[in-house]
Write an enzyme that holds these catalytic residues in place. Sequence first.
Site, short mmCIF file in Angstrom:
data_model
loop_
_atom_site.label_atom_id
_atom_site.label_comp_id
_atom_site.label_asym_id
_atom_site.label_seq_id
_atom_site.Cartn_x
_atom_site.Cartn_y
_atom_site.Cartn_z
N ALA A 247 -10.53 -16.87 -8.62
CA ALA A 247 -11.09 -16.27 -7.44
C ALA A 247 -11.72 -14.77 -7.68
CB ALA A 247 -10.12 -16.22 -6.23
N ALA A 248 -11.87 -14.47 -8.94
CA ALA A 248 -12.49 -13.18 -9.42
C ALA A 248 -13.85 -13.31 -8.92
CB ALA A 248 -12.30 -12.84 -10.81
N GLY A 249 -14.66 -14.36 -9.08
CA GLY A 249 -16.18 -14.56 -8.57
C GLY A 249 -16.03 -14.55 -7.19
N ASP A 250 -15.10 -14.89 -6.67
CA ASP A 250 -15.09 -15.22 -5.11
C ASP A 250 -14.84 -13.64 -4.46
OD1 ASP A 250 -15.48 -17.57 -5.00
OD2 ASP A 250 -13.37 -18.14 -5.22
O1 RIB Z 1 -13.14 -19.98 -7.32
C1 RIB Z 1 -11.91 -20.29 -6.98
C2 RIB Z 1 -11.57 -21.56 -6.08
O2 RIB Z 1 -12.50 -22.72 -6.40
C3 RIB Z 1 -10.27 -22.05 -5.89
O3 RIB Z 1 -9.40 -21.34 -5.19
C4 RIB Z 1 -10.27 -23.37 -5.66
O4 RIB Z 1 -10.07 -23.78 -4.30
C5 RIB Z 1 -11.98 -23.86 -5.88
O5 RIB Z 1 -12.61 -24.03 -4.64
#
Ligand code: RIB
Length: 301
Positions: A247-250
């Site tokens: 989730a760092a990219g998110d």
């Molecule tokens: O970017 C991380 C995410 O990728 C995770 O939370 C997983 O669910 C996938 O969607």
Amino acid sequence: MKAEIAVVGSANLDLVVDVAKVPLVGETVLGGDLRRIPGGKGANQAVAAARLGRRVAMIGRVGDDDAGNGLRTSLESDEIDTTHLLSTPGTPSGIAFIAVQSDGDNSIIVSPGANAHLSIDDLVAAEPTLESAAVTLLQLEVPLNVVTAAARMSGGTVILNPAPAPPGGLPDALLAHTDVLVPNQTELAALAGVDCPVYSTTAADLARGLPCGSVVVTLGADGALVVDPTGVTHIPAPIVTPVDTTAAGDSFCGALPDAQIRGETLTAATEWAARVGAATTQRAGAQPSLPTPSEVEQLLG
Ligand code: RIB
């Protein structure tokens, strides 16, 4: 109150196991205890922006099951508007199988489940939200035709994180409606049709060749490249030892519009996003790792 950011995307239940090293094809490895954590690129980006203080609406689909109920509750606990997070009877929620290595890197397999049922009709029902939001955040864990329609219907800035990169590249109509594309090096290589790895020197050239507004290429520990009509700017990342990069990219993608809505330039917004992304690597799991502004400063020391 109207949402500042509309996120059209996935919500997944992450099934996470820590391993020393992700297995090779044909290999079996032993890992740690199974953890169940709310995730999904769309939901993670929504939570990232909400924790940074933005009003966010989530447009997506979960299954009519325990996982879906948990994912909805989790988004609502971050005060995200879930009016357009629909339930899909008879279909499981999206599930992601995640192996996290001891160096913090991961491998992920996503079973889309209900995410694959998001439709253009669902977007039509959410059109007022898409039209009024200052920013629409998109990723590619929901159908590509729906993402393209969402970009077309959006009234504000469109930010697209092309993850996971589709094998056939992106439709021109989607790129044409994208103001800021945010690929990592692997995704940029896939979109440009070249072999991995793409180093920062070639990344700028490849990014310039894409028919969209601006491109922010994420480079992991090396930071990011901002490629826009004024030129190319390298933004370094804070130096950290990652615990878990999930989730760092998110969080990077959630932080960009946070800063843009404050009136920051794309370069300044990318500096903030690089800090938020680095802070996210300091804690385990997808949504549990997403920081508030004060946590960003604490986590980076
Ligand atoms: O970017 C991380 C995410 O990728 C995770 O939370 C997983 O669910 C996938 O969607």
